[in-house]
Design an enzyme around this catalytic site. Sequence first.
Site, PDB file in Angstrom:
ATOM      1  N   ASN A 175       0.940  -1.156   0.020  1.00 30.48           N
ATOM      2  CA  ASN A 175      -0.128   0.031   0.014  1.00 30.48           C
ATOM      3  C   ASN A 175       0.861   1.284  -0.021  1.00 30.48           C
ATOM      4  OD1 ASN A 175      -2.776  -0.952   0.197  1.00 30.48           O
ATOM      5  ND2 ASN A 175      -1.439  -2.237   1.848  1.00 30.48           N
ATOM      6  N   GLU A 176       1.199   1.786  -1.215  1.00 37.14           N
ATOM      7  CA  GLU A 176       2.074   2.774  -1.407  1.00 37.14           C
ATOM      8  C   GLU A 176       1.431   4.070  -0.972  1.00 37.14           C
ATOM      9  OE1 GLU A 176       5.017   2.395  -1.994  1.00 37.14           O
ATOM     10  OE2 GLU A 176       5.591   0.756  -3.396  1.00 37.14           O
ATOM     11  N   PRO A 177       2.328   5.000  -0.907  1.00 32.38           N
ATOM     12  CA  PRO A 177       1.615   6.849  -0.405  1.00 32.38           C
ATOM     13  C   PRO A 177       0.701   7.053  -1.511  1.00 32.38           C
ATOM     14  CG  PRO A 177       4.023   6.526  -0.369  1.00 32.38           C
ATOM     15  CD  PRO A 177       3.753   5.272  -0.882  1.00 32.38           C
ATOM     16  N   THR A 194      10.464   1.869  -3.119  1.00 29.16           N
ATOM     17  CA  THR A 194       9.830   0.492  -2.919  1.00 29.16           C
ATOM     18  C   THR A 194      11.119  -0.229  -3.954  1.00 29.16           C
ATOM     19  OG1 THR A 194       7.933   1.272  -2.257  1.00 29.16           O
ATOM     20  CG2 THR A 194       8.096  -1.295  -3.024  1.00 29.16           C
TER      21      THR A 194
END
Length: 642
Positions: A175-177, A194
């Site tokens: 769950n990236e920014p 990442t």
Amino acid sequence: MSTLIAKTAQDISHKPVGQFEETRFEKIHNVIFEDSNVASIQVAQEIADLIRKKQALGQNCVLGLATGSSPIKVYEELVRMHKEEGLSFSNVITFNLDEYLPMEKGNMQSYYYFMHEHLFNHVDIPEENINIPDGSIPQEDVVEYCLSYEKKIKDNGGIDFQLLGIGRTGHIGFNEPGSHYNSGTRIITLDHITRVDAAPAFLGIDNVPRKAITMGIATVRSAKRIVLLGWGNNKAKIIKKTIEGEISSHVPATYLQKHNNVTFVLDKGAGSELTRNKTPWLVGSCEWTEELTSKAIVWLCAKTGKSILRLTDKDYNDNGMSDLLSLEDSYDLNIKMFNKLQHTITGWPGGKPNADDTSRPERAEPAKKRVIIFSPHPDDDVISMGGTFDRLIEQGHDVHVAYQTSGNIAVSDKEALKFAEIANTITPSKESESIIEAILNKDENTFDALEVRTLKGAIRRSESYAATRYLGLDDSHVHFLNLPFYETGTIKKNNLSNADIDIVVDLINEIKPHQIFAAGDLADPHGTHKVCLDAIFEALKRLKEESFMKDCWLWLYRGAWHEWDINEIEMAVPMSPDQVLKKRYAIFCHQSQKDGVMFQGDDSREFWMRAEERNKHTAAKYKALGLADYAAIEAFVRYKMD
């Protein structure tokens, strides 16, 4: 909230750092351990207790599992409990957080491969109870697949215990920014940072997939219990943002602030930026030890923009240090700190002969010392302490350098191919042709053939000789240990073994050094530095009764990733502009590591640039504190051996 972690943390012999209760700055319960291995064992014990409790009730235990380096020791302990204590996984159902897309199950970089290698192949969990997102799903079927993954979690009653790591972007799972608070399992595009962090495992960022399937924030939040693991200084800043910052989609892990049963389990490095550890005088009353006083004064200088001797009572009072002033006035505090830092500076890292060494970091005698510089990889010596290395040789000490690993995996296939083709041009041979063929036919699921690894190791060895010869060290004083733990052919290494330790013991016993220099950089992105340091620590324990050990001092340097804080430094070795250049040229001898480093982390600069700028930055900090102005400084901390 489960209290197991908090309770056991206080009971173990390795005391956690700082306080157990959250301060006014902290919004997530956290426990900090001195040692990540001890912390991992406690987490594994909580999981085991839950599995057994569910078994007694005749119920399944649903675990949400993570991958990456953080949970490896947890899985090792669970496997140990299964084999030695009879812990059964027959009632366990698992759901993994994520998987790269596209990614075949058989690929060594897949999380399917990871989980089976570290856990599932070693316990009695039914294969049908294992759920890992399928990275081979066709693009057009991904949405439906993700919905079915969500449904399966709900059909099994939800996740009882969710294990998490945290990425430097603040991602949990993938769950990236920008991820939404209510997001479910879905496809996501990976953040550049990442992918950079994953690059070592894929032998280069170009090989890292750009997309992944991940459980969503809402899926993670639905777990009844969440434990997040954080290890190392490189996670400290994002841990602070997550625990103390505002909830924001820019740092998805901050969403965990709204969960009512979450604990962050951290080691000292990961918790170092939390306010109660970094600036505890801003939290409450402190026990003003010499160490904490030094830390506070250096911080105060940076905060006020003043040198040490210009700090006033008002500066101390205005910045939460009034209780320190009640013990000593600012004049005395300033003078003591100035003298302390001034006494760390020496142009004689091996000790200055025939000099009063009362206030010097090293002993004057013996005037000629036997020295071992341990270097985890074949270039850490010159990158981290090239100027000091040069100074020790120039000043007539009996210097030895020991390269603990071959460093072969850091040589690219392109570089190895170049050398193999040159060798085959000069002297055509079946061996050279075999190496060339092995490199050209290598795919992502194969290890380097032994002969290719041997060539890559030889390249690093020849570069090491080039650097040590440039510094004037005789070849007989260069030792290649080739510790077995490293020689796997992949980024994943074996655990430290007696065979590794014995090699280090034999070398120390042979040389009987007065000084040992070793890499104390535990934020190394691929873990080799820590294993190499552990090998040295264990070797010194085994040798502690030897008579020569009474005169042996251990100095720790930092690698290319971090420097010691100014208040930690116990020996600062200044370099002239000419020495800075000499160090640069010594690093240049390691040509396979120039112009495209395979494991450079999030810093695009080459190692020589990082090292040079770090050394100049350290010197600038000393100058700002009111001390002498040098071109550059290399820094060391003395490790006090029991």
